[in-house]
Design an enzyme around this catalytic site. Structure first.
Site, PDB file in Angstrom:
ATOM      1  N   LYS A   1      42.937  32.620  49.250  1.00 49.28           N
ATOM      2  CA  LYS A   1      43.331  33.779  48.276  1.00 49.28           C
ATOM      3  C   LYS A   1      44.177  35.010  49.200  1.00 49.28           C
ATOM      4  CE  LYS A   1      41.068  35.772  44.452  1.00 49.28           C
ATOM      5  NZ  LYS A   1      40.368  36.495  43.743  1.00 49.28           N
TER       6      LYS A   1
ATOM      7  N   LYS B   1      40.263  35.831  52.590  1.00 52.65           N
ATOM      8  CA  LYS B   1      40.676  36.085  51.197  1.00 52.65           C
ATOM      9  C   LYS B   1      41.353  38.167  51.455  1.00 52.65           C
ATOM     10  CE  LYS B   1      38.840  38.245  46.710  1.00 52.65           C
ATOM     11  NZ  LYS B   1      37.835  38.740  46.321  1.00 52.65           N
TER      12      LYS B   1
HETATM   13  C1  PBG Z   1      36.174  39.583  43.725  1.00 50.02           C
HETATM   14  C2  PBG Z   1      37.363  39.133  43.376  1.00 50.02           C
HETATM   15  C3  PBG Z   1      38.640  38.549  43.044  1.00 50.02           C
HETATM   16  C4  PBG Z   1      39.123  37.624  42.281  1.00 50.02           C
HETATM   17  C5  PBG Z   1      38.105  36.628  41.683  1.00 50.02           C
HETATM   18  N1  PBG Z   1      36.979  37.753  42.731  1.00 50.02           N
HETATM   19  C6  PBG Z   1      39.761  39.771  43.142  1.00 50.02           C
HETATM   20  C7  PBG Z   1      39.500  41.215  43.728  1.00 50.02           C
HETATM   21  O1  PBG Z   1      39.273  42.075  42.759  1.00 50.02           O
HETATM   22  O2  PBG Z   1      39.681  41.755  44.814  1.00 50.02           O
HETATM   23  C8  PBG Z   1      40.930  37.005  41.721  1.00 50.02           C
HETATM   24  C9  PBG Z   1      41.296  36.184  41.668  1.00 50.02           C
HETATM   25  C10 PBG Z   1      42.658  36.693  40.420  1.00 50.02           C
HETATM   26  O3  PBG Z   1      43.882  37.702  41.255  1.00 50.02           O
HETATM   27  O4  PBG Z   1      42.850  36.222  39.909  1.00 50.02           O
HETATM   28  N2  PBG Z   1      35.418  38.812  44.400  1.00 50.02           N
HETATM   29 ZN    ZN Z   2      34.180  41.190  44.353  1.00 48.26          ZN
END
Ligand code: PBG
Ligand code: ZN
Length: 327
Positions: free
Chosen positions: A251, A198
């Protein structure tokens, strides 16, 4: 000089093109993200994500039925709690918003796979994904104390009826800690979908509106990955596999198709691509302006994810894709 090899021979007829097509998107590849908020009959559209809503639990249940009827196998739940604090109480409390939404959905649509996002950022007062030293304005989340909270969160989500635990906080050792917590509590058969690679991405902007989870200070660069790194993703996935992950996620997706490919080549586990909020918003904005053909652009994008090796696609377009595939 005329060419001997003529790739166009196989493009000359639509059924012939069908016969040699290498990749297909199916409804079974999709997972649909949903945002649960307190209250009743609440359906608040997220400004930066047209067509995406914050929904109260009764509305989440209605939505889950629709998603199931469209043939989409699963959803992933995020929660926006009533109150936020430094301990992220709303994340691990038995009566937390995601716990209640999970139970309600499983009761109404038992056959729908309910994945839950296991992280603390929606529940902490500062918006970081874990525990912070008091006064740390750089947001250097303390790793091991955070693991304890994540473990507690996952166990309460499992007890609420979740089918997949999806930890997204990028803490070192989080899969191992959660696996241990689940096993100790009789959930040794519950799978973990790890957000293994991520990245620290600007494409999460609209999600942070939807989940009300923007960090109040600092950023997430001490725990999420540097977009400039590719090989490091292989280190992350190797660790998560060793710690017991059952599925791996990359992601965001669009700017990271090479990572999806490399992860797929490096593992025999199912790989999920998260087509994140910013990717969705850009397409929506252009479509609403009449600048692109939304259906064609979205289907091309989904096909690209499959071609790059994704087995599963988490996307806010899921319902539209399911409808288009059924046409
Ligand atoms: C946080 C989280 C994020 C997303 C899902 N869980 C991002 C973040 O704020 O770091 C992003 C999903 C999206 O942008 O659709 N743990
Ligand atoms: Zn988070």
């Amino acid at each position: 000089m005329f060419p001997i090899h003529r790739p166009r021979r196989l493009r000359s007829h639509s059924q012939l093109r069908r016969m040699v097509q290498e990749h297909v998107v199916t409804t079974a590849d999709l997972m649909y993200p949903l945002f649960a908020v307190p209250g009743e009959s609440v359906a608040r559209e997220v400004k930066s994500m047209p067509g995406v809503y914050q929904l109260s639990i009764d509305k989440i249940v209605e939505e889950a039925k629709q998603v199931y009827d469209l043939g989409i196998p699963g959803i992933i739940l995020f929660g926006i709690p009533e109150d936020k604090d430094v301990e992220a109480t709303g994340a691990w409390h038995d009566c937390g918003i995601v716990q209640r939404a999970t139970t309600a959905v499983k009761e109404a649509v038992p056959d729908l796979v309910v994945a839950v996002d296991t992280c603390l950022c929606e529940y902490t007062s500062h918006g970081h994904c874990g525990y912070l030293e008091v006064g740390d304005l750089a947001g250097r989340v303390l790793n091991d104390p955070t693991l304890e909270l994540l473990k507690k969160t996952a166990v309460s989500q499992a007890q609420a009826g979740a089918d997949i635990i999806a930890p997204s906080g990028m803490m070192d050792g989080f899969v191992q800690a959660i696996r241990a917590g689940l096993d100790e509590n009789g959930f040794e058969n519950l799978p973990i979908l790890s957000y293994a690679a991520k990245y620290s991405s600007a494409y999460y902007g609209p999600f942070r509106d939807a989940a009300d989870s923007a960090p109040q200070f600092g950023d997430r660069r001490t725990y999420q990955m540097d977009p400039a790194n590719g090989t490091e993703a292989l280190k992350e996935i190797a660790l998560d596999i060793a710690e017991g992950a059952d599925m791996l996620m990359v992601k965001p997706a669009l700017a990271y198709m090479d990572i999806i490919w490399r992860v797929k080549q490096a593992t025999n586990l199912p790989v999920a691509a998260y087509n994140v909020s910013g990717e969705y918003s850009m397409v929506k904005a252009a479509a609403l302006n009449g600048w692109i053909d939304e259906k064609k652009v979205v289907m091309e994008t989904m096909t690209g994810f499959k071609r790059s090796g994704a087995d599963l696609i988490l996307t806010y377009h899921a319902k539209d894709v399911a409808r288009w595939l059924a046409e």
